[in-house]
Design an enzyme around this catalytic site. Structure first.
Site, PDB file in Angstrom:
ATOM      1  NE  ARG A  65       9.703  -5.178  10.838  1.00 28.56           N
ATOM      2  CZ  ARG A  65       8.748  -4.303  10.416  1.00 28.56           C
ATOM      3  NH1 ARG A  65       7.559  -4.872  10.853  1.00 28.56           N
ATOM      4  NH2 ARG A  65       8.939  -2.995  10.145  1.00 28.56           N
TER       5      ARG A  65
ATOM      6  CG  HIS B  81      -0.714   0.298   2.692  1.00 31.60           C
ATOM      7  ND1 HIS B  81       0.430  -0.865   2.926  1.00 31.60           N
ATOM      8  CD2 HIS B  81       0.048   1.398   3.242  1.00 31.60           C
ATOM      9  CE1 HIS B  81       1.132  -0.389   4.151  1.00 31.60           C
ATOM     10  NE2 HIS B  81       0.819   0.602   4.242  1.00 31.60           N
TER      11      HIS B  81
HETATM   12  C1  OGA Z   1       2.144   0.983   8.098  1.00 36.50           C
HETATM   13  C2  OGA Z   1       2.972  -0.196   7.647  1.00 36.50           C
HETATM   14  C3  OGA Z   1       4.796  -1.079   8.147  1.00 36.50           C
HETATM   15  C4  OGA Z   1       5.645  -1.623   8.565  1.00 36.50           C
HETATM   16  O1  OGA Z   1       1.512   0.637   8.868  1.00 36.50           O
HETATM   17  O2  OGA Z   1       1.543   1.999   7.278  1.00 36.50           O
HETATM   18  O3  OGA Z   1       3.375   0.240   6.245  1.00 36.50           O
HETATM   19  O4  OGA Z   1       6.669  -2.341   8.544  1.00 36.50           O
HETATM   20  N1  OGA Z   1       3.798  -0.807   8.274  1.00 36.50           N
HETATM   21  O5  OGA Z   1       5.062  -1.961  10.448  1.00 36.50           O
HETATM   22 NI    NI Z   2       2.578   1.920   6.003  1.00 34.52          NI
END
Ligand code: OGA
Ligand code: NI
Length: 345
Positions: free
Chosen positions: A286, A220
């Site tokens: 993570r 996204h």
């Molecule tokens: C988000 C995203 C990526 C991540 O929260 O929009 O892209 O590394 N997160 O958690």
């Molecule tokens: Ni993001």
């Protein structure tokens, strides 16, 4: 293939009823199978903020044009502020599911699990989303009652983190405006985030160990102006550039900065809003913490006149952040769709 499709639907149904962890094996086979993974980790731009101001602003602009993404080192967000929220986040996600659900349903704020957005997108993650609107300073404190047994501890950790990172976002946006030579008002971007009614949000994303490289958070672009994200020392974030996925090496002392759709529109498409995703790790958990710097709902977003070449028409029609969000939550767009298309002139 038919069998595969049925299995995935069954998994989704399971998730929506129990909010338990899923086995994302099938999803990872489907979604990652056809994409190339680049080996260009070293090319991810990392900018040292202690360098000369004019050199930093030039590097930021170059990175935003080429990738829509960069990392920053030597920022002044205190390590203890980061450490406190990290600890609070880990404590929250370690709670029994029934307790976490009390902080739900995460549409759009609070605890959520697996479901991302209103259009059926799924990921192998849990998350906790908080509004950081400065006009409602007690919002986080009220939310914290369902998040922690020691709500004031959670609330001060989240508020201090949001304010420190909002400051970093504004500093970087002022440098960006300088680099773009928007010299009559170098606060043109940061003012949007400093607005008392800024719709900025804070989200903790939690990816428990799952099959290696399953989709944690699907591809996204972020809709806001700038996203400032950091994670613990576990890889998982990937950005897309020229058709390749690049793994962003984790660095708990640095922040990742993402150009969002709103900044892309304000720069009349000169900046890219970076496509990115998070994949899971089979061994380690993570956790990322993202601050999404956003305008107020009423703010009018349009390409800056300085960004539109002489004699050309702007690429995007003006829109309010509220209109942009309404389209985003209408259910007509998937997570990976281009949300700016609708506002093309
Ligand atoms: C988000 C995203 C990526 C991540 O929260 O929009 O892209 O590394 N997160 O958690
Ligand atoms: Ni993001």
């Amino acid at each position: 293939m038919r069998l595969l499709a049925i299995s995935i639907t069954a998994l989704y149904d399971y998730c929506s009823h129990t909010c338990g962890y899923c086995d994302y094996y099938l999803l990872s086979v489907c979604e990652l199978g056809s994409q190339k993974l680049g080996a260009m980790e070293n090319n991810v731009p990392k900018i040292d903020l202690s360098a000369r101001r004019s050199s930093v602003s030039t590097k930021i602009v170059k990175a935003c044009e080429k990738y829509g993404f960069f990392m920053v080192a030597n920022h002044d967000v205190p390590l203890n502020v980061v450490g406190e929220l990290e600890q609070q986040g880990l404590q929250f996600f370690a709670r029994p599911m029934a307790e976490k659900l009390r902080a739900g349903p995460g549409t759009p704020y609070g605890y959520g699990c697996n479901r991302i957005g209103p259009s059926g997108d799924m990921g192998a993650l849990e998350y906790l989303t908080l509004s950081t609107n400065p006009a409602s300073p007690d919002y986080i404190a009220r939310r914290a009652r369902t998040i922690s047994n020691r709500p004031s501890k959670f609330s001060s950790a989240a508020s201090e983190y949001a304010e420190a990172v909002r400051g970093l976002a504004c500093m970087l946006l002022d440098l960006t405006a300088e680099g773009l030579r928007v010299l009559n008002d170098t606060s043109v971007f940061s003012n949007l985030i400093m607005d008392d009614n800024s719709d900025s949000i804070l989200r903790l994303n939690y990816y428990p160990p799952s099959n290696d490289h399953s989709i944690g958070f699907g591809e996204h672009t972020d809709p806001q102006i700038f996203t400032i994200l950091r994670s613990n020392e576990v890889d998982g974030l990937q950005i897309s550039t020229q058709g390749n996925w690049i793994t962003v090496p984790s660095d708990p002392n640095a922040f990742c900065v993402f150009v969002g759709d709103t900044l892309k529109a304000m720069t009349n498409g000169r900046f890219v809003s970076v496509r990115h995703r998070a994949v899971t790790n089979s061994q380690q958990t993570r956790m990322s913490i993202a601050f999404f710097g956003a305008p107020s709902l009423q703010a009018l977003i349009a390409p800056l006149p300085e960004m539109v070449p002489a004699g050309m028409a702007p690429l995007y029609k003006p829109f309010t952040w509220e209109e942009f969000k309404r389209q985003m939550y209408s259910g007509s767009l998937r997570l990976g769709d281009d949300r700016l298309n609708h506002f093309r002139a």
